[in-house]
Design a protein around this motif. Structure first.
Motif, PDB file in Angstrom:
ATOM      1  N   UNK A  41       0.821  -1.214   0.000  1.00  0.00           N
ATOM      2  CA  UNK A  41       0.000   0.000   0.000  1.00  0.00           C
ATOM      3  C   UNK A  41       0.856   1.265   0.000  1.00  0.00           C
ATOM      4  N   UNK A  42       2.182   1.113  -0.039  1.00  0.00           N
ATOM      5  CA  UNK A  42       3.084   2.260  -0.100  1.00  0.00           C
ATOM      6  C   UNK A  42       4.044   2.072  -1.268  1.00  0.00           C
ATOM      7  N   UNK A  43       4.783   3.130  -1.623  1.00  0.00           N
ATOM      8  CA  UNK A  43       5.753   3.056  -2.705  1.00  0.00           C
ATOM      9  C   UNK A  43       7.108   3.542  -2.220  1.00  0.00           C
ATOM     10  N   UNK A  44       8.165   2.871  -2.679  1.00  0.00           N
ATOM     11  CA  UNK A  44       9.531   3.205  -2.267  1.00  0.00           C
ATOM     12  C   UNK A  44       9.856   4.655  -2.618  1.00  0.00           C
ATOM     13  N   UNK A  45      10.440   5.363  -1.673  1.00  0.00           N
ATOM     14  CA  UNK A  45      10.804   6.765  -1.878  1.00  0.00           C
ATOM     15  C   UNK A  45      11.978   6.900  -2.841  1.00  0.00           C
ATOM     16  N   UNK A  46      11.903   7.923  -3.676  1.00  0.00           N
ATOM     17  CA  UNK A  46      12.998   8.247  -4.586  1.00  0.00           C
ATOM     18  C   UNK A  46      13.478   9.678  -4.395  1.00  0.00           C
ATOM     19  N   UNK A  47      12.870  10.361  -3.424  1.00  0.00           N
ATOM     20  CA  UNK A  47      13.310  11.711  -3.084  1.00  0.00           C
ATOM     21  C   UNK A  47      12.804  12.035  -1.689  1.00  0.00           C
TER      22      UNK A  47
ATOM     23  N   UNK B 163      24.513  26.112   2.086  1.00  0.00           N
ATOM     24  CA  UNK B 163      24.270  25.942   0.654  1.00  0.00           C
ATOM     25  C   UNK B 163      22.826  25.505   0.399  1.00  0.00           C
ATOM     26  N   UNK B 164      22.319  24.634   1.263  1.00  0.00           N
ATOM     27  CA  UNK B 164      20.925  24.197   1.145  1.00  0.00           C
ATOM     28  C   UNK B 164      19.986  25.365   1.427  1.00  0.00           C
ATOM     29  N   UNK B 165      20.253  26.123   2.483  1.00  0.00           N
ATOM     30  CA  UNK B 165      19.421  27.281   2.818  1.00  0.00           C
ATOM     31  C   UNK B 165      19.379  28.275   1.654  1.00  0.00           C
ATOM     32  N   UNK B 166      20.527  28.475   1.014  1.00  0.00           N
ATOM     33  CA  UNK B 166      20.598  29.418  -0.111  1.00  0.00           C
ATOM     34  C   UNK B 166      19.746  28.936  -1.283  1.00  0.00           C
ATOM     35  N   UNK B 167      19.752  27.623  -1.527  1.00  0.00           N
ATOM     36  CA  UNK B 167      18.934  27.068  -2.607  1.00  0.00           C
ATOM     37  C   UNK B 167      17.444  27.248  -2.322  1.00  0.00           C
ATOM     38  N   UNK B 168      17.066  27.072  -1.063  1.00  0.00           N
ATOM     39  CA  UNK B 168      15.667  27.286  -0.699  1.00  0.00           C
ATOM     40  C   UNK B 168      15.250  28.727  -0.977  1.00  0.00           C
ATOM     41  N   UNK B 169      16.092  29.640  -0.580  1.00  0.00           N
ATOM     42  CA  UNK B 169      15.783  31.051  -0.788  1.00  0.00           C
ATOM     43  C   UNK B 169      15.701  31.373  -2.271  1.00  0.00           C
ATOM     44  N   UNK B 170      16.608  30.800  -3.038  1.00  0.00           N
ATOM     45  CA  UNK B 170      16.599  31.010  -4.483  1.00  0.00           C
ATOM     46  C   UNK B 170      15.311  30.466  -5.102  1.00  0.00           C
TER      47      UNK B 170
ATOM     48  N   UNK C 235      10.454  24.927  -8.779  1.00  0.00           N
ATOM     49  CA  UNK C 235      10.514  23.495  -8.528  1.00  0.00           C
ATOM     50  C   UNK C 235      11.844  22.900  -8.983  1.00  0.00           C
ATOM     51  N   UNK C 236      12.360  23.394 -10.102  1.00  0.00           N
ATOM     52  CA  UNK C 236      13.664  22.928 -10.575  1.00  0.00           C
ATOM     53  C   UNK C 236      14.745  23.227  -9.540  1.00  0.00           C
ATOM     54  N   UNK C 237      14.685  24.403  -8.961  1.00  0.00           N
ATOM     55  CA  UNK C 237      15.685  24.792  -7.958  1.00  0.00           C
ATOM     56  C   UNK C 237      15.519  23.971  -6.680  1.00  0.00           C
TER      57      UNK C 237
ATOM     58  N   UNK D 299      17.155  20.802  -7.114  1.00  0.00           N
ATOM     59  CA  UNK D 299      18.606  20.968  -6.981  1.00  0.00           C
ATOM     60  C   UNK D 299      18.988  20.984  -5.502  1.00  0.00           C
ATOM     61  N   UNK D 300      18.147  21.581  -4.682  1.00  0.00           N
ATOM     62  CA  UNK D 300      18.397  21.586  -3.235  1.00  0.00           C
ATOM     63  C   UNK D 300      18.385  20.165  -2.689  1.00  0.00           C
ATOM     64  N   UNK D 301      17.543  19.311  -3.264  1.00  0.00           N
ATOM     65  CA  UNK D 301      17.489  17.920  -2.805  1.00  0.00           C
ATOM     66  C   UNK D 301      18.795  17.174  -3.075  1.00  0.00           C
ATOM     67  N   UNK D 302      19.533  17.586  -4.088  1.00  0.00           N
ATOM     68  CA  UNK D 302      20.825  16.955  -4.354  1.00  0.00           C
ATOM     69  C   UNK D 302      21.772  17.138  -3.167  1.00  0.00           C
ATOM     70  N   UNK D 303      21.665  18.290  -2.521  1.00  0.00           N
ATOM     71  CA  UNK D 303      22.471  18.553  -1.323  1.00  0.00           C
ATOM     72  C   UNK D 303      22.020  17.634  -0.191  1.00  0.00           C
ATOM     73  N   UNK D 304      20.710  17.447  -0.057  1.00  0.00           N
ATOM     74  CA  UNK D 304      20.201  16.559   0.986  1.00  0.00           C
ATOM     75  C   UNK D 304      20.681  15.124   0.773  1.00  0.00           C
ATOM     76  N   UNK D 305      20.746  14.678  -0.467  1.00  0.00           N
ATOM     77  CA  UNK D 305      21.186  13.308  -0.725  1.00  0.00           C
ATOM     78  C   UNK D 305      22.656  13.113  -0.344  1.00  0.00           C
ATOM     79  N   UNK D 306      23.439  14.163  -0.413  1.00  0.00           N
ATOM     80  CA  UNK D 306      24.844  14.065   0.013  1.00  0.00           C
ATOM     81  C   UNK D 306      24.943  14.019   1.533  1.00  0.00           C
ATOM     82  N   UNK D 307      24.121  14.825   2.205  1.00  0.00           N
ATOM     83  CA  UNK D 307      24.213  14.931   3.667  1.00  0.00           C
ATOM     84  C   UNK D 307      23.333  13.915   4.400  1.00  0.00           C
TER      85      UNK D 307
END
Length: 548
Positions: free
Chosen positions: A341-347, A479-486, A497-499, A502-510
């Protein structure tokens, strides 16, 4: 609404229609033909974590009550579309300066008039750091927030230099203006969230009393709150908005386990249950027939590993987070425990949100690979040896499926990494959230996020922005905070949404949290009610339920 309900968002994010239909069995709701509006509806609930103040309620059990006893400028319909409640108009020509007019003649449940000042005073109260409100982060877009929030530019605490935000001005009894620190074209979408509800003068003068016995302006009013047992809501005769109750009240019954609630549902001693227990997930659609539902909604599940844990800091900590993520077989857990009843997360967000991407760079860290997980763990140990302590995942027993999936995940971690791992149970959601908020966790904790309105930002800023109210792990990355603001300042929804992705890429590293899966609401109702459906955020539309 996750353990919390918080947000800010960019983009007029619309719920994807197909994703919001029932995804297996049951129905999408019932109709109100020949409905009995004199029935009091009984619903599954839990003890709210905090007193019932708008700016201090950021978890599901308190949130569902607040959304019924208060009304904001806006509300959200079943599909997530905004609907004017208290607002007559919300206008802006530059997405930075807003003029808000509220409907005249509106009253609180005690009969006192609602004016523009009730909104402005409530927002200033919520933002002021000395009031220590969990939702204060919601007001950070408003000019002057930093002056009242005790937050310096570097993210460190500082003494507030003002008591009110300069960006809020009362024009007259029905009009006030808002100036934001920067243009944010979608800012008004947030105005249906709990933090932005109005307060009476008495509530601001005595918030302790108001939190125990709130005076709201929603479709219901709180009649009694029998702590750890039930909360009784009755219709508010002064309410004139679009969510007019089709019943004689809603009683939230506090359960210590979802299994007990399900048994009451089967016996028609409970009218509405959201969250079928794992022990019944394979049989509930057969048990309930057309009184069951499985419906995707804007929510996800994660594991938070606090940054204040020494073993998970620096390069070694980053490798350990990756190792734990890759040691969890999400597909197996979803199959065996949640009956698919759930789906694997990809983000870090939800596929029912506009702008969602299933191909954010770095998402491969979510792929199950026990061998790769062990190598990552060994690399971490080469930098800083593991102290041989037991890795724990805290969870609340009163949540459906929590024990079962945490037991499964810790067993997988143990087998893949060769360490001791186990669940750390808390009797109630409230007790778990108290330790989370006090930053007293000794290991990871399960978390779930239920969106406050449809937006990518809602899944990012409130949880991972520096100093955000639902940032359980104390994560901070400039860097993540700056992306959110952008992203918030982008000129279009698509660009924003594109930006954010891009912020999520930082989350995947951290990896401040480890995404697990996307949520679908599993629920059911008794033979005694009709008109049951669940909203875009997975919450039952209580006001629309009637007796048969």
């Amino acid at each position: 609404m996750r353990f919390s309900r918080i947000s800010k968002a960019l983009g007029v994010a619309t719920v994807v229609a197909l994703a919001m239909t029932a995804c297996s069995g049951g129905s999408t709701g019932t109709t109100n033909t020949s409905a009995d509006t004199t029935k009091v509806i009984t619903a599954f609930g839990g003890e709210p974590q905090n007193p019932l103040l708008p700016a201090n309620t950021n978890e599901v059990y308190g949130g569902r009550v607040m959304d019924l006893i208060f009304s904001g400028l806006l509300s959200y319909d079943a599909s997530g579309k905004t609907v004017n409640e208290m607002a007559d108009s919300i206008d802006s020509t530059d997405s930075q300066n807003y003029t808000i007019k509220i409907k005249s003649g509106e009253k609180f449940s005690d009969g006192s008039p609602i004016t523009a000042k009730n909104f402005v005073d409530a927002w200033n109260f919520g933002a002021l750091s000395t009031n220590a409100q969990l939702n204060s982060y919601f007001f950070e877009s408003i000019e002057g927030y930093k002056d009242v929030s005790a937050m310096a530019a570097d993210g460190k605490t500082a003494a507030p230099t003002a008591q009110t935000m300069s960006g809020l001005k009362v024009v007259d009894d029905t009009t006030f203006t808002v100036k934001l620190a920067q243009a944010e074209s979608d800012w008004k979408l947030r105005l249906g969230y709990t933090a932005f509800f109005p307060l009476t003068e008495a509530a601001i003068a005595d918030p302790k009393a108001a939190g125990e016995k709130p005076t709201g302006n929603g479709p219901y009013t709180l009649k009694t709150w029998n702590h750890n047992a039930e909360l009784d809501l009755v219709p508010n005769p002064n309410y004139t908005g679009p969510r007019k109750p089709k019943n004689a009240g809603v009683t939230f019954k506090v359960y210590t386990t979802a299994d007990a609630a399900y048994q009451d549902l089967l016996a028609d001693n409970l009218d509405v249950l959201d969250g079928i227990p794992a022990s019944s997930i394979k049989s509930f659609q057969k048990d309930l027939g057309d009184r069951s539902i499985v419906k995707a909604y804007a929510g996800n599940a994660t594991l938070t590993i606090p940054s204040y844990l020494p073993a998970f800091q620096g390069e070694a900590g980053q490798l350990r987070r990756q190792a734990i993520s890759k040691s969890i077989d999400r597909n197996l857990i979803i199959d065996k425990i949640f009956n698919n009843t759930k789906k694997v997360a990809k983000d870090f967000t939800s596929p029912v949100i506009e702008g969602y991407s299933d191909s954010v760079s770095g998402a491969d860290v979510l792929t199950y690979d026990a061998s790769a997980a062990k190598k990552l763990w060994d690399q971490a140990n080469a930098i800083t040896p593991w102290d041989n302590s037991t890795f724990t995942i805290a969870y609340n027993v009163d949540g459906a499926g929590n024990k079962e999936y945490v037991d499964a995940a810790t067993n997988q971690i143990k087998n893949a990494l060769g360490i001791q791992a186990e669940g750390k149970p808390y009797a109630t959601f409230k007790e778990l959230r108290n330790d989370v908020n006090k930053k007293q966790l000794t290991g990871a904790s399960r978390a779930g996020w239920q969106a406050d309105y449809p937006s990518l930002y809602n899944f990012l800023g409130p949880l991972y922005g520096t100093g955000a109210g639902s940032n359980d792990g104390n994560y901070s990355n400039p860097a993540f905070d700056a992306k959110l603001k952008e992203g918030l300042n982008a000129k279009s929804t698509d660009e924003g949404n594109k930006i954010f992705n891009e912020a999520q890429q930082i989350l995947f590293k951290d990896l401040p949290v480890i995404p697990l899966w996307y949520q679908a609401q599993t629920g059911g109702w008794s033979n005694n009610v009709t008109g049951v459906d669940f909203g875009w955020n997975g919450v039952p539309l209580y006001y629309n339920i009637s007796g048969k």
